[in-house]
Design an enzyme around this catalytic site. Sequence first.
Site, short mmCIF file in Angstrom:
data_model
loop_
_atom_site.label_atom_id
_atom_site.label_comp_id
_atom_site.label_asym_id
_atom_site.label_seq_id
_atom_site.Cartn_x
_atom_site.Cartn_y
_atom_site.Cartn_z
N LEU A 108 0.87 -1.17 0.00
CA LEU A 108 0.00 0.00 0.00
C LEU A 108 0.91 1.22 0.00
O LEU A 108 1.93 1.22 0.68
CB LEU A 108 -0.91 0.02 1.24
CG LEU A 108 -1.94 -1.11 1.36
CD1 LEU A 108 -2.66 -1.02 2.70
CD2 LEU A 108 -2.94 -1.08 0.22
N ASP A 109 0.54 2.26 -0.75
CA ASP A 109 1.40 3.43 -0.77
C ASP A 109 1.29 4.19 0.55
O ASP A 109 0.42 3.90 1.38
CB ASP A 109 1.12 4.32 -1.99
CG ASP A 109 -0.25 4.97 -1.96
OD1 ASP A 109 -0.66 5.49 -0.91
OD2 ASP A 109 -0.92 4.97 -3.01
N ILE A 110 2.15 5.16 0.74
CA ILE A 110 2.28 5.84 2.03
C ILE A 110 0.97 6.51 2.46
O ILE A 110 0.68 6.61 3.66
CB ILE A 110 3.44 6.86 2.00
CG1 ILE A 110 3.73 7.38 3.42
CG2 ILE A 110 3.15 7.99 1.01
CD1 ILE A 110 5.02 8.19 3.50
#
Length: 284
Positions: free
Chosen positions: A116-118
Site C-alpha cells: 500500500l502506498d504511504i
Amino acid sequence: MSTSRVDDNTAGEKLQKVLARAGVGSRREMERWIDEGRVQVNGDRAKLGCRVTPRDQIQVDGKQLKTEEVEGSRRVLLYNKPEGEVCTRSDPEGRRTVFHSLPRLKGERWICIGRLDINTAGLLLFTTDGELANRLMHPSFSVEREYAVRVMGEVTPEMTKQMFEGVELDDGPARFTDIVDSGGEGINHWFHVVLMEGRNREVRRLWESQGVTVSRLKRVRYGNVFIPSEVKAGQWCELEQKEVDSLAKSVDLPSRKVKKLSADRHQQQRAKRKNAAVSRTRKR
C-alpha cells in the site's frame, strides 16, 4: 546422499519454492539469492532450477536450515496500516515502516503480501510462507482486493460505467470488477471498489482518469480476509488455522500447520512496543 541431486531436475521440489515455504524470503528473492551463490545444497553451490528432497542439506549464507523449517509451518498476520507508513523493511528517508509494528520472529521473517502506498491505509497481510505470498500476489490467481474510497468531485453513472468496462492507463488497461456507491455527499462521498490485481496506485489512477480526486483510500479486504473492526490502525492480529487454510485453498495450496506466538511472547512484545512508544514521546 550424493550431491548429484543438486543437478537432478526430476526428483524433489524446486529449491526456491522450499526456501520460500521455509520463510527465508519470497520465491523471486530466493531465485536471486541462488543466482548470487548464497545457497548451497549438500555443500555445493546451488543452481537455479535444482530440486531437493527433505534428505538434502540446505545452507543459506552458511547457515543450515532445520528440518522443521524445510518441511514448513505457516504463519499469517493481518495488519491495519495507518497512513504515513511505508511498505519497505527500511527507509532511506527515515520514515516509519510497516515492519516496525510487527512481532519479531526467530529464524523466519515476515513477507509482505502486496503493498500500500504511504497515503493508503488498511489491510495488509504478512506471512512466513513465501509460496503463499507469491500466489496471493500473482495476477494468474486473480485475488480480489477491495477498497473503501472517498472521492472529491461529482461522480456520474457514465464515469462508473467507464471504470467498470475499462480505462487505458499509462501501464495498460485497468478496470474495477465491482463499484458500489456507499453514500455521502460533497467531499464526503464514499465508494467501495474491487480490483483483481495490485498495480502501483491503480485505484487512484482509475478515479483520476475520470477527473475526480481520491481524498481517502483504505483497503478493507484481500481475497477472503476482511479487516476486523476490533483491529485498530497500527494494530495486528494473527489468523487462525481455519482462516489460513481458507486463504491457502483459494490459491490451490494445501493446508499446513499454523504456528502462532505464545500468549507470553505476545504479551512481552506488546510491552516492548508500548515502552518504545513512550520513549519516542518523551524524546519529542
